[in-house]
Every structure is written in C-alpha cells, then in structure tokens.
Design a protein around this motif. Sequence first.
Motif, short mmCIF file in Angstrom:
data_model
loop_
_atom_site.label_atom_id
_atom_site.label_comp_id
_atom_site.label_asym_id
_atom_site.label_seq_id
_atom_site.Cartn_x
_atom_site.Cartn_y
_atom_site.Cartn_z
N ASN A 49 0.64 -1.21 -0.03
CA ASN A 49 0.02 0.10 -0.03
C ASN A 49 0.86 1.29 -0.11
N ARG A 50 2.09 1.35 0.16
CA ARG A 50 2.95 2.21 0.17
C ARG A 50 3.48 2.72 -1.22
N ASN A 51 3.62 1.63 -2.06
CA ASN A 51 4.27 1.57 -3.36
C ASN A 51 3.92 3.10 -4.39
N ALA A 52 2.77 3.22 -4.19
CA ALA A 52 2.38 4.42 -5.12
C ALA A 52 2.78 5.75 -4.63
N LYS A 53 2.87 6.04 -3.46
CA LYS A 53 3.53 7.01 -2.77
C LYS A 53 5.10 7.25 -3.15
N LEU A 54 5.47 5.90 -2.91
CA LEU A 54 7.22 5.92 -3.31
C LEU A 54 7.48 6.21 -4.73
N ARG A 55 6.66 5.56 -5.37
CA ARG A 55 6.82 5.73 -6.93
C ARG A 55 6.74 7.24 -7.21
N ALA A 56 5.78 7.70 -6.61
CA ALA A 56 5.50 9.35 -6.92
C ALA A 56 6.88 10.34 -6.64
N ILE A 57 7.36 9.75 -5.66
CA ILE A 57 8.58 10.48 -5.17
C ILE A 57 9.72 10.20 -6.16
N ILE A 58 9.91 9.13 -6.66
CA ILE A 58 10.96 8.52 -7.51
C ILE A 58 10.72 9.39 -8.82
N VAL A 59 9.41 9.62 -9.31
CA VAL A 59 9.11 10.04 -10.54
C VAL A 59 9.23 11.68 -10.22
N GLU A 60 8.99 12.14 -9.37
CA GLU A 60 9.44 13.71 -8.93
C GLU A 60 10.85 13.85 -9.29
N LYS A 108 19.41 13.14 -1.59
CA LYS A 108 18.06 13.71 -1.13
C LYS A 108 16.94 12.61 -1.77
N LEU A 109 16.95 12.07 -2.62
CA LEU A 109 15.95 11.08 -2.98
C LEU A 109 15.88 10.08 -1.88
N THR A 110 17.05 9.53 -1.41
CA THR A 110 17.05 8.42 -0.47
C THR A 110 16.69 9.09 0.98
N SER A 111 16.88 10.15 1.17
CA SER A 111 16.22 10.58 2.50
C SER A 111 14.57 11.08 2.16
N ASP A 112 14.27 11.24 1.24
CA ASP A 112 12.61 11.45 1.07
C ASP A 112 12.09 10.15 1.02
N LEU A 113 12.62 9.24 0.35
CA LEU A 113 12.08 7.73 0.57
C LEU A 113 12.07 7.40 2.01
N GLN A 114 13.34 7.49 2.81
CA GLN A 114 13.06 7.13 3.93
C GLN A 114 12.08 7.90 4.92
N ASN A 115 11.81 9.14 4.75
CA ASN A 115 10.91 9.93 5.16
C ASN A 115 9.55 9.35 5.00
N ALA A 116 9.36 8.95 3.65
CA ALA A 116 8.00 8.50 3.43
C ALA A 116 7.47 7.15 4.03
N LEU A 117 8.73 6.27 4.12
CA LEU A 117 8.44 5.14 4.79
C LEU A 117 8.45 5.37 6.44
N GLU A 118 8.99 6.57 6.69
CA GLU A 118 8.83 6.88 8.42
C GLU A 118 9.79 5.80 9.05
N GLN A 119 11.11 5.84 8.39
CA GLN A 119 11.97 4.94 9.02
C GLN A 119 13.13 6.01 9.50
N PRO A 120 13.53 5.64 10.86
CA PRO A 120 14.54 6.58 11.45
C PRO A 120 15.84 6.55 10.67
N LYS A 121 16.61 7.61 10.85
CA LYS A 121 17.57 7.67 10.05
C LYS A 121 18.78 7.05 10.86
N PRO A 122 19.55 6.44 9.89
CA PRO A 122 20.86 5.61 10.51
C PRO A 122 21.76 6.75 11.19
#
Length: 129
Positions: A49-60, A108-122
């Motif tokens: 269910n998170r695929n569409a959100k991540l795909r939109a970030i990548i396309v942007e 920056k893309l990596t950071s945006d994807l991490q934020n979208a998945l609500e993952q803590p920063k390493p």
Amino acid sequence: MKRYILSLIATILSLVMIAQDQKVKSEKTGFYVHETDTEYIVRASFPANRNAKLRAIIVEALGEPKHPTDSSTHWLGSNYSLTITKVGMRMSLNKGKVNEKQLLKIKKLTSDLQNALEQPKPPTPPSIN
C-alpha cells in the motif's frame, strides 16, 4: 454430560473462529543504505500500500521510468539504476561516474524515501581523527 461436552466444543469452535477473524497483519518495512568510495546502494522493503507514494517520489526526482512492466518499474541512467516492485526497491549508483550535484540528488531522494516510509535515519559513524 453429552450436553456439557457439546457446549464446550461449540464454545471452543466459536472462540477459534473469532480469533481467526481478528488476525492483524503486521507491516514489515526495511531500509538499507550502503555507501563506499565507489558505490552507493539503497534497498527497501515495504507494504504494497506504500508503493504508489514511493513511486511518485521517484518520478518527481528522476522523471518517468524508462522500462515499466507489470511486475516492476525501472529507471536507468548512465551512472545509476533503480528498480521498484510492489513491495521493494533497489537503487545502485556508480560514484566514479557522477559529480557532486548528482550524488546530492540521489542522497536527497534516499532521504525523501526514508521519510515516506517513516524510517529512522541511520546513525552517523564516528569520524576517525
């Protein structure tokens, strides 16, 4: 006695059926970044269910994909490749072929994807002085 046994069996079966209806699926989300002097690799796993959100970030960030298929979507550049499926993503970058601006764009893309998945920063490793 038979009545008690039948009541007990009916109660147990009812409880089993209720328990099966109330199963909760857990979301397994993972995010992995590996960086060396020559490469930068990102892997992620996530619920469908998170695929569409991540795909939109990548396309942007990278534009429309070059090789979309039913099961996965691919972005290919001269120095990077990115593949996203319904429940996962893999990106690799050859740091020997990129300039600083391109590397910052991918980070920056990596950071945006991490934020979208609500993952803590390493954590940042300590520097060696």
